[in-house]
Structure formats: structure tokens, C-alpha cells
Design a protein around this motif. Structure first.
Motif: not given
Length: 360
Positions: A51-56, A63-66, A104-105, A314-316
Motif C-alpha cells: 500500500l505504501t508506494p501509492f502514497l508516492f 527523498d533523503q528527508t523522507v 521505504l528504506i 512498487f517492485m517490493y
């Protein structure tokens, strides 16, 4: 120095994965969680990874901050394990947060690894993750005398992973402003590839979740089954070390070969479940069905999209997230004599899907 930092990051990242996947279910069982509760909790990680990649896709940029925020939140989340572990709902929410962080990591640093190390050194760096996973499984098994020891190990390796990730970022040229990405991300353009990724990981549902049970029910001892797991990881490590020259060839052809031999692997487990020799051979194929396959997929995906970090996310998410989640559910539903026939069928769909890719 970059190679060392990336290798150390992979080592501790997958050591943390080892603690979480191998030992955390036992910890929860020992403190009174039911099998159903454990199933729900451990289904959250792949679900959040999907689900997380859809937020991006639109308004957020990885980026580095996220990335750094995700690193510190992972420490915060693993620290909260001590407080939340005795409450099902609190621990469930905590695991969901951790799942978001981990989604994300790894994709962020995979792009950095490929960009900076190239095909030759990427596999040699990535193999340290397999070493970390294997070592933590051997070490913690000897010291896990009470549940919270696993929490100590998880927090420790997580902190070390974050330290090396931050040290890597402090020395990375990527601190420079990243070029603006004009490409809009699309699944449709490369749908056969995404479908193939999904079904390949579905095929692993039976292996990751039921291989130990399957083999012990066919007369292989639990100790010998643990050796089979270790042998597969060792073969994976050897492939990651020597695969550099192979990845200079046609990546799509390599992926097809890995899928074809994976189909054979699952059929071997179906046909000869009680043969130790055949089972060791099938585990040796893990060098191709994970080691070489994963690297070739990462490299191929890197060449397809301009937004490489989102593509990795999205691959993961699609493969290891949704594919792993549904594969585990189906494996539990069909478990029995024909478990690995279903695995072979899923891998066959994955193989056929790639033949719809144009201009390969």
C-alpha cells in the motif's frame, strides 16, 4: 568506503528481517498469542509494503528527508515493541508503522547501490544481507531463552542498520539536488513484467511458509531441514558473489531462465518430497530462483523507469508485498500433496507473462 557501508547496511537490515521472520512468531506464541492473532500481525508487513508506494504517486517524494524520517521511525517502532507486545491491537498498529518504514528504506538504498556500485559489485554487496540473515538465525537460536531477548536483538541490529544508512547518506553524492522527474509512473506500459513479478512471488508462498512442515511430514528430520534452508542461502550467497559477468547479458533472457528453472524446482519438490538428494538439488536452485532472479529484476527495472526509487518501491510492494501475501493465503488453503504443483503453475504464469513484453 561506499561498498563497505552498503554491505554493512545489507548485513544488519537482513539480520533484523531474520529476527522478525524466524523468531518473532515464536515469541508471540510463547507469550500467549493465538495462531490467528499471529497470522493477522504478520500479514500486515507485506500488506503495508504493497500500500505504501501509492502514497508516492502524486504529492510525496521519496527523498533523503523522507528516507531519514523512515530510519528514525523504524527505531522508534522497534523500541515500542517492549511496550506494545502484550497488547494485540497496540502491537498490530506498531507493526503497521514498522511495515511502512521498511517499505521505504530498502528501495531507496537499492537504487543507490545499483547507481554507485554497478552490476559487478552490487551482488557482492547484497550477499552480506544473506550472511546477516543466516548468522542471526544460528546465533539467536542458541540465546533465545526468554521472549524479550529477541526484542533486544531486533532493536540492536535495527540501530546498527540505521547508523550505517545515515553514514552512507553523509558520504553520498546524492545529496546534490536530484533532477526533476518528468515521467508519470505507469503500470500499464509494462504490465506483463508486473504480472510476472506478482506470480513469481505467489509461487514462493508454499516454500516460505510450509517448506519445513512439508519436508518433516515426508520423513526429513527438523535438523536436516534446517541444513536444507542453510544450503539454499549458501548457494544464494555464491551466486550473488559471482553473478556480475552474467548480468552483462540480456537481462530479460536471464529472468526467463530463472523462472523456467524455478518451475522445475517446484516440480522436483512435488515429485520427490522424501528424497534428500533431490531436495538438496532443489535448494541449490535457490541460487537462480532468488539470487540471480532478484538481481536481474532489480537491474531490468532500473532500466525501465525514470522514477527509479518509486519503481523499486512498487517492485517490493507488488511482488514481495501483495504477491507474498496472496501466495501465503493460497498456500495455506491448498496445503497438501499438490502444494508445489500450484507453486509451479504460478511460476509458469510468471514465465508466460514475460513473452508479452515487446521490444525486449
Amino acid at each position: 568506503m561506499l561498498f563497505f557501508n552498503l554491505s554493512a547496511f545489507y548485513f544488519f537490515y537482513f539480520a533484523a528481517v531474520g529476527v522478525y521472520v524466524i523468531f518473532m512468531p515464536k515469541v508471540l506464541h510463547d507469550i500467549g498469542y493465538t495462531a490467528f492473532d499471529i497470522g493477522i500481525i504478520f500479514a500486515l508487513a507485506p500488506l503495508m509494503r504493497f500500500l505504501t508506494p501509492f502514497l508516492f504517486l502524486k504529492h510525496i517524494k521519496l527523498d533523503q528527508t523522507v528516507f531519514k524520517t523512515a530510519l528514525f521511525l523504524s527505531i522508534f517502532s522497534s523500541s515500542l515493541f517492549y511496550i506494545t507486545i502484550d497488547n494485540f491491537y497496540a502491537f498490530m498498529i506498531n507493526n503497521a508503522l514498522l511495515g511502512v518504514c521498511l517499505s521505504l528504506i530498502l528501495p531507496y538504498l537499492e537504487v543507490t547501490a545499483i547507481k554507485e556500485l554497478g552490476k559487478e559489485k552490487y551482488g557482492k554487496s547484497r550477499l552480506f544481507g544473506s550472511i546477516g540473515f543466516m548468522l542471526i538465525s544460528l546465533v539467536l537460536a542458541k540465546f533465545l531463552t526468554e521472549p524479550k531477548i529477541a526484542l533486544h536483538y531486533y532493536l540492536s541490529v535495527n540501530v546498527l542498520m540505521v547508523i550505517f544508512a545515515l553514514f552512507l547518506m553523509s558520504r553520498n553524492d546524492e545529496i546534490k539536488k536530484e533532477p526533476e522527474i518528468k515521467e508519470s509512473f505507469s503500470f500499464i506500459k509494462y504490465w506483463p513484467f508486473w504480472l510476472s513479478l506478482f506470480f513469481m512471488q505467489m509461487s514462493f508462498g508454499g516454500f516460505y511458509n510450509f517448506f519445513t512442515i512439508y519436508e518433516t511430514e515426508h520423513g526429513i528430520s527438523l535438523e536436516m531441514t534446517s541444513y536444507l534452508w542453510s544450503f539454499g542461502v549458501i548457494c544464494e550467497i555464491l551466486m550473488l558473489y559471482f553473478q556480475g559477468p552474467l548480468l552483462k547479458n540480456n537481462l530479460l533472457l536471464i529472468i526467463k531462465f530463472c523462472l523456467a528453472i524455478t518451475i522445475v524446482r517446484w516440480l522436483m519438490l512435488y515429485a520427490y518430497p522424501d528424497s534428500l538428494t533431490i531436495t538438496f538439488i532443489s535448494q541449490g536452485i535457490h541460487a537462480f530462483s532468488f539470487g540471480l532472479y532478484h538481481s536481474a529484476v532489480i537491474m531490468y527495472l532500473y532500466s525501465l523507469y525514470e522514477n527509479k526509487k518509486l519503481a523499486q518501491q512498487f517492485m517490493y510492494g507488488v511482488a514481495y508485498g501483495l504477491g507474498g501475501f496472496i501466495g501465503a493465503l493460497i498456500a495455506g488453503w491448498v496445503y497438501g500433496e499438490f502444494l508445489f504443483v500450484f507453486s509451479a503453475a504460478f511460476a509458469l504464469v510468471s514465465f508466460i507473462s514475460l513473452h508479452f513484453i515487446k521490444n525486449d
